[in-house]
Design a protein around this motif. Structure first.
Motif, mmCIF file in Angstrom:
data_model
loop_
_atom_site.group_PDB
_atom_site.id
_atom_site.type_symbol
_atom_site.label_atom_id
_atom_site.label_comp_id
_atom_site.label_asym_id
_atom_site.label_seq_id
_atom_site.Cartn_x
_atom_site.Cartn_y
_atom_site.Cartn_z
ATOM 1 N N ILE A 78 1.711 38.696 6.555
ATOM 2 C CA ILE A 78 2.464 37.345 6.329
ATOM 3 C C ILE A 78 3.787 37.351 5.812
ATOM 4 O O ILE A 78 4.729 36.860 6.472
ATOM 5 N N ALA A 79 4.310 38.385 5.307
ATOM 6 C CA ALA A 79 5.711 38.403 4.737
ATOM 7 C C ALA A 79 6.426 38.924 6.068
ATOM 8 O O ALA A 79 7.617 38.297 6.257
ATOM 9 N N TYR A 80 5.855 39.530 6.932
ATOM 10 C CA TYR A 80 6.675 40.187 8.109
ATOM 11 C C TYR A 80 7.011 38.882 8.929
ATOM 12 O O TYR A 80 7.869 38.868 9.573
ATOM 13 N N LEU A 81 5.817 38.121 9.323
ATOM 14 C CA LEU A 81 5.916 36.904 10.028
ATOM 15 C C LEU A 81 7.150 35.894 9.404
ATOM 16 O O LEU A 81 7.635 35.595 9.916
ATOM 17 N N ASN A 82 7.004 35.681 8.073
ATOM 18 C CA ASN A 82 7.989 34.994 7.387
ATOM 19 C C ASN A 82 9.476 35.324 7.411
ATOM 20 O O ASN A 82 10.371 34.685 7.687
ATOM 21 N N GLY A 83 9.385 36.667 7.417
ATOM 22 C CA GLY A 83 10.708 37.371 7.808
ATOM 23 C C GLY A 83 11.262 37.228 9.228
ATOM 24 O O GLY A 83 12.625 36.776 9.163
ATOM 25 N N PHE A 84 10.527 37.207 10.140
ATOM 26 C CA PHE A 84 10.737 37.016 11.413
ATOM 27 C C PHE A 84 11.421 35.376 11.566
ATOM 28 O O PHE A 84 12.352 35.198 12.378
ATOM 29 N N LEU A 85 10.649 34.385 10.997
ATOM 30 C CA LEU A 85 10.909 33.156 11.081
ATOM 31 C C LEU A 85 12.125 32.579 10.288
ATOM 32 O O LEU A 85 13.127 31.891 10.680
ATOM 33 N N ALA A 86 12.409 33.514 9.314
ATOM 34 C CA ALA A 86 13.620 33.263 8.478
ATOM 35 C C ALA A 86 14.926 34.000 9.235
ATOM 36 O O ALA A 86 16.226 33.466 9.198
ATOM 37 N N GLU A 87 14.740 35.072 10.217
ATOM 38 C CA GLU A 87 15.619 35.380 11.035
ATOM 39 C C GLU A 87 15.949 34.478 12.278
ATOM 40 O O GLU A 87 16.848 34.768 13.086
ATOM 41 N N TRP A 88 15.073 33.600 12.392
ATOM 42 C CA TRP A 88 15.155 32.952 14.072
ATOM 43 C C TRP A 88 16.272 32.059 13.998
ATOM 44 O O TRP A 88 16.726 32.197 15.219
ATOM 45 N N ASP A 89 17.144 31.728 12.920
ATOM 46 C CA ASP A 89 18.488 31.076 13.170
ATOM 47 C C ASP A 89 19.534 32.086 13.740
ATOM 48 O O ASP A 89 20.145 31.444 14.680
ATOM 49 N N GLU A 90 19.354 33.355 13.295
ATOM 50 C CA GLU A 90 20.103 34.437 13.707
ATOM 51 C C GLU A 90 19.798 34.755 15.194
ATOM 52 O O GLU A 90 20.752 34.682 16.260
ATOM 53 N N ILE A 91 18.583 34.763 15.531
ATOM 54 C CA ILE A 91 18.170 34.906 17.025
ATOM 55 C C ILE A 91 18.723 33.834 18.020
ATOM 56 O O ILE A 91 19.009 33.979 18.823
ATOM 57 N N THR A 92 18.482 32.741 17.276
ATOM 58 C CA THR A 92 19.077 31.432 18.100
ATOM 59 C C THR A 92 20.525 31.606 18.502
ATOM 60 O O THR A 92 20.781 31.146 19.635
ATOM 61 N N THR A 93 21.116 31.998 17.371
ATOM 62 C CA THR A 93 22.674 31.822 17.579
ATOM 63 C C THR A 93 23.001 32.800 18.808
ATOM 64 O O THR A 93 23.878 32.650 19.420
ATOM 65 N N VAL A 94 22.321 34.094 18.692
ATOM 66 C CA VAL A 94 22.609 35.121 19.705
ATOM 67 C C VAL A 94 22.502 34.654 20.926
ATOM 68 O O VAL A 94 23.137 34.881 22.041
ATOM 69 N N TYR A 95 21.018 33.934 21.143
ATOM 70 C CA TYR A 95 20.480 33.493 22.310
ATOM 71 C C TYR A 95 21.585 32.484 22.987
ATOM 72 O O TYR A 95 22.058 32.225 24.112
ATOM 73 N N GLU A 96 22.308 31.364 21.903
ATOM 74 C CA GLU A 96 23.089 30.371 22.479
ATOM 75 C C GLU A 96 24.479 30.957 23.101
ATOM 76 O O GLU A 96 24.946 30.761 24.066
ATOM 77 N N TYR A 97 24.735 32.109 22.180
ATOM 78 C CA TYR A 97 25.949 32.654 22.803
ATOM 79 C C TYR A 97 25.907 33.605 24.089
ATOM 80 O O TYR A 97 26.756 33.179 24.788
ATOM 81 N N VAL A 98 24.789 34.200 24.481
ATOM 82 C CA VAL A 98 24.693 34.843 25.507
ATOM 83 C C VAL A 98 24.479 33.704 26.686
ATOM 84 O O VAL A 98 25.086 33.989 27.688
ATOM 85 N N LYS A 99 23.627 32.731 26.312
ATOM 86 C CA LYS A 99 23.471 31.681 27.374
ATOM 87 C C LYS A 99 24.836 30.897 27.797
ATOM 88 O O LYS A 99 25.153 30.781 28.867
ATOM 89 N N ARG A 100 25.698 30.577 26.948
ATOM 90 C CA ARG A 100 27.066 30.208 27.181
ATOM 91 C C ARG A 100 27.888 31.208 28.095
ATOM 92 O O ARG A 100 28.581 30.667 28.878
ATOM 93 N N GLY A 101 27.565 32.454 27.584
ATOM 94 C CA GLY A 101 28.671 33.562 28.378
ATOM 95 C C GLY A 101 28.224 33.624 29.585
ATOM 96 O O GLY A 101 28.826 33.947 30.623
ATOM 97 N N ALA A 102 26.836 33.315 29.872
ATOM 98 C CA ALA A 102 26.051 33.841 31.278
ATOM 99 C C ALA A 102 26.332 32.665 32.033
ATOM 100 O O ALA A 102 26.303 32.485 33.542
ATOM 101 N N THR A 103 26.510 31.366 31.560
ATOM 102 C CA THR A 103 26.813 30.167 32.605
ATOM 103 C C THR A 103 28.118 29.934 33.014
ATOM 104 O O THR A 103 28.336 28.889 33.532
ATOM 105 N N LYS A 104 29.149 30.767 32.647
ATOM 106 C CA LYS A 104 30.512 30.478 32.870
ATOM 107 C C LYS A 104 30.719 30.763 34.310
ATOM 108 O O LYS A 104 30.168 31.762 34.917
#
Length: 104
Positions: A78-104
Motif C-alpha cells: 500500500i505504501a508503494y502504491l501511495n508513493g507511486f501516486l505521490a510521484e504522479w505529478d512529477e510523471i505528468t510534468t515529464v509527460y507534458e514536457y515530452v509531448k510539447r517537444g514531440a509536437t513541434k
C-alpha cells in the motif's frame, strides 16, 4: 511501450488490482488494463518478485477440489502504491514536457 516503463506500470497495476480485493492469477490478468498485454507467463514471476519484496503475501484456498493461490497486498505494498501516486505529478510534468517537444 518501453519495457522498463511497462514493468513499472505492471507492478503498480497488479498491486492496485489486489488492493481492491484479494485475488488470484487469472483474475488479475483480466483486471489489469488490456493495453499492458499482461499474460500469465509474465504475471507469475512478477507476483513472486512482489512477494519477495514484501509488497504482497500469498495464501491458498480450495476451489473445485484444487488449491488456488490468492494474493493479498501488505502495508508495504500500500505504501508503494501511495508513493507511486505521490510521484504522479512529477510523471505528468515529464509527460507534458515530452509531448510539447514531440509536437513541434
Amino acid at each position: 511501450m518501453d519495457a522498463q516503463l511497462k514493468r513499472g506500470f505492471l507492478d503498480v497495476c497488479v498491486l492496485a488490482s489486489i488492493n481492491q480485493q484479494d485475488s488470484y492469477g487469472y483474475q488479475i490478468v483480466k483486471d489489469v488494463p488490456p493495453n499492458l498485454h499482461l499474460t500469465e507467463s509474465t504475471l507469475y514471476p512478477l507476483l513472486k518478485r512482489l512477494e519477495s519484496a514484501g509488497l504482497l503475501t500469498v495464501y491458498s484456498v480450495e476451489h473445485n477440489g484444487r488449491l488456488r493461490k490468492y494474493y493479498r497486498i501488505t502495508e508495504a505494498g500500500i505504501a508503494y502504491l501511495n508513493g507511486f501516486l505521490a510521484e504522479w505529478d512529477e510523471i505528468t510534468t515529464v509527460y507534458e514536457y515530452v509531448k510539447r517537444g514531440a509536437t513541434k
